[in-house]
Scaffold this active site. Structure first.
Site, PDB file in Angstrom:
ATOM      1  N   SER A  62       0.917  -1.187   0.046  1.00  0.00           N
ATOM      2  CA  SER A  62      -0.088  -0.091  -0.028  1.00  0.00           C
ATOM      3  C   SER A  62       0.645   1.171  -0.341  1.00  0.00           C
ATOM      4  O   SER A  62       1.353   1.445  -0.605  1.00  0.00           O
ATOM      5  CB  SER A  62      -0.990  -0.008   1.207  1.00  0.00           C
ATOM      6  OG  SER A  62      -1.739   0.569   0.900  1.00  0.00           O
TER       7      SER A  62
ATOM      8  N   ASP B  65      -9.767  -5.576  -4.649  1.00  0.00           N
ATOM      9  CA  ASP B  65      -9.473  -4.495  -3.769  1.00  0.00           C
ATOM     10  C   ASP B  65     -10.096  -2.935  -3.667  1.00  0.00           C
ATOM     11  O   ASP B  65     -10.125  -2.681  -4.649  1.00  0.00           O
ATOM     12  CB  ASP B  65      -7.219  -4.073  -3.799  1.00  0.00           C
ATOM     13  CG  ASP B  65      -6.986  -3.307  -2.914  1.00  0.00           C
ATOM     14  OD1 ASP B  65      -7.760  -2.515  -2.373  1.00  0.00           O
ATOM     15  OD2 ASP B  65      -5.964  -3.246  -2.830  1.00  0.00           O
TER      16      ASP B  65
ATOM     17  N   HIS C 268      -7.693  -5.736  -0.032  1.00  0.00           N
ATOM     18  CA  HIS C 268      -6.625  -5.222   0.388  1.00  0.00           C
ATOM     19  C   HIS C 268      -5.194  -5.310   0.926  1.00  0.00           C
ATOM     20  O   HIS C 268      -4.401  -5.546   1.094  1.00  0.00           O
ATOM     21  CB  HIS C 268      -6.905  -3.644   0.257  1.00  0.00           C
ATOM     22  CG  HIS C 268      -5.914  -2.458   0.322  1.00  0.00           C
ATOM     23  ND1 HIS C 268      -5.068  -2.170  -0.708  1.00  0.00           N
ATOM     24  CD2 HIS C 268      -4.888  -1.537   2.178  1.00  0.00           C
ATOM     25  CE1 HIS C 268      -4.061  -1.575  -0.633  1.00  0.00           C
ATOM     26  NE2 HIS C 268      -3.783  -0.946   1.079  1.00  0.00           N
TER      27      HIS C 268
END
Length: 275
Positions: free
Chosen positions: A95, A224, A253
């Site tokens: 991320s 995601d 995610h």
């Protein structure tokens, strides 16, 4: 606790376990390096040296006023790498950590990095702009800012549902996983989390991706809900000189936690490959 005091006096907490080729992990917003538990244990058992740190303002690192931007995050990582003298390293980012890896490898990695991995990463650019019309509208990030600034405990609790795909029909939410995310988030400083939203949403990593010379593995879940695959991974792979993309139907995610066995196997295969 092991910490490094970087140039501006911020203390960065880190873990450094084992011996062998270094695998360095960079965590996402608003978490800590504890989010890599499943990967650090796996690679430690595989004979690697595993290293991870809490980003400034996050986890056990100093809750400082300044430096909550990608350039500073990457500079902090570079100081830690130099302090630990890590060479021939594989850098893995999730991320926001994927953005940190892209900036670090492009700017500081020459001679120290052999491969990189971007997992559910925010690269190349998240926010919608005139030049990035299919990006996420600024209003979405403003809502994240508002929730973080005004009702962080409850907002973080609710954020775990889309993060891990626990809001999908048929999903089985694991309370321990949700609690661990909340625990990590609440350890950090609210100002770091607030200003970090701009860092992960508005930083353009296009040139970083273009300038990375080492092999890069891009992993992304097709479901995601936090970092949509079409505006990130599927664009990032086109910018990399030597990139490989693996996508996963239905993965969320937070797939390094919920799908650790699959992710770890693909990471190991990439690390052990000759390219």
């Amino acid at each position: 606790m092991p910490t490094l005091k970087v140039k501006d006096g911020t203390e960065i907490f880190y873990k450094d376990w084992g011996t062998g080729q270094p695998v360095v992990f960079h965590h996402g917003w608003p978490l800590s390096c504890d989010d890599w538990d499943a990967q650090m244990m796996f690679f430690l058992k595989q004979g690697y040296r595993v290293v991870a740190h809490d980003r400034r303002g996050h986890g056990r690192s100093s809750q400082v006023t300044d430096g909550h931007d990608i350039d500073t995050y990457a500079a902090d990582a570079a100081e830690l790498v130099e302090f630990l003298d890590l060479k021939d390293a594989i850098h893995i980012g999730h991320s926001t950590g994927g953005g940190e890896v892209a900036r670090y490898v492009a700017k500081y990695g020459q001679g120290r990095v052999t491969k990189a991995v971007l997992i559910s990463a925010v690269t190349p650019l998240m926010v919608q702009t005139e030049a990035n019309p299919d990006g996420v509208p600024m209003s979405v990030f403003d809502e994240i800012r508002e929730g973080t600034a005004t009702k962080r405990p409850q907002y973080f609790h609710e954020f775990t549902l889309p993060f891990y795909g626990y809001n999908r029909p048929g999903a089985t939410p694991l309370q321990g996983v949700r609690d661990n995310w909340w625990r990590q988030g609440m350890m950090g400083g609210i100002n770091a989390h607030y200003y970090g939203i701009k860092a992960f949403s508005e930083t353009d990593f296009t040139e970083d991706l273009k300038n990375i010379d080492v092999p890069v593995l891009v992993l992304h879940g097709e479901d995601d809900q936090i970092v949509p695959i079409d505006i990130t991974a599927r664009k990032a792979i086109k910018l990399l000189k030597n990139g490989r993309l693996i996508t996963y139907p239905g993965f969320p995610h937070g797939m390094p936690t919920t799908e650790a066995a699959t992710i770890n196997a693909d990471l190991l295969a990439f690390i052990q490959s000759e390219s």
